[in-house]
Motif scaffolding. Structure first.
Motif, mmCIF file in Angstrom:
data_model
loop_
_atom_site.group_PDB
_atom_site.id
_atom_site.type_symbol
_atom_site.label_atom_id
_atom_site.label_comp_id
_atom_site.label_asym_id
_atom_site.label_seq_id
_atom_site.Cartn_x
_atom_site.Cartn_y
_atom_site.Cartn_z
ATOM 1 N N MET A 31 -23.661 75.356 67.073
ATOM 2 C CA MET A 31 -24.523 74.202 67.272
ATOM 3 C C MET A 31 -23.756 73.005 67.809
ATOM 4 O O MET A 31 -24.083 72.488 68.865
ATOM 5 N N CYS A 49 -25.993 70.012 69.597
ATOM 6 C CA CYS A 49 -27.090 70.646 70.335
ATOM 7 C C CYS A 49 -28.392 69.894 70.036
ATOM 8 O O CYS A 49 -28.947 70.009 68.941
ATOM 9 N N CYS A 90 -31.319 72.102 69.052
ATOM 10 C CA CYS A 90 -31.227 72.569 67.663
ATOM 11 C C CYS A 90 -31.625 71.470 66.686
ATOM 12 O O CYS A 90 -32.310 71.719 65.696
ATOM 13 N N ARG A 122 -35.366 71.111 66.697
ATOM 14 C CA ARG A 122 -35.966 72.230 65.960
ATOM 15 C C ARG A 122 -35.910 71.975 64.466
ATOM 16 O O ARG A 122 -36.880 72.199 63.736
ATOM 17 N N ASP A 123 -34.772 71.456 63.993
ATOM 18 C CA ASP A 123 -34.620 71.172 62.566
ATOM 19 C C ASP A 123 -35.574 70.065 62.122
ATOM 20 O O ASP A 123 -36.172 70.140 61.045
#
Length: 101
Positions: free
Chosen positions: A38, A41, A44, A47-48
């Motif tokens: 990661m 990123c 990412c 997304r979290d």
């Protein structure tokens, strides 16, 4: 008319310095506990945050990322410091959804 030629540093050095700063930030984040794949990123991180807001149900990626909060606050501070932060007329919901002023 005399046109002042910009130096190489002002043309490319600041871009290079920004890239180095982001690379160092990725190394620090990875050493501090972010997963190795990661680093820094943005996809990412988003997304979290989507998981933390309940937009998906993958339990291991459901938390608010402080990196995104720091990027948003830093961008707002930079805009304020450069006197480029100004309110646009019109309904905020339209600007948020459509991304236009």
């Amino acid at each position: 008319m005399y046109l002042e030629k910009k130096s190489w540093f002002w043309e490319y050095g600041l871009i290079l310095a920004a890239g180095v700063a982001v690379g160092i930030a990725a190394l620090i984040l990875t050493a501090s506990g972010n997963p190795k794949n990661m680093g820094f990123c943005i996809a990412c991180f988003l997304r979290d945050i989507a998981g933390a807001l309940g937009l998906h149900s993958a339990a291991n990626v459901q938390y608010i990322r402080p990196e995104i909060i720091g990027i948003v606050v830093g961008a707002a501070a930079a805009a304020l410091a450069a006197r480029e932060f100004r309110q646009r007329p019109g309904p905020p919901a339209r600007r948020f959804v459509l991304g236009c002023s």
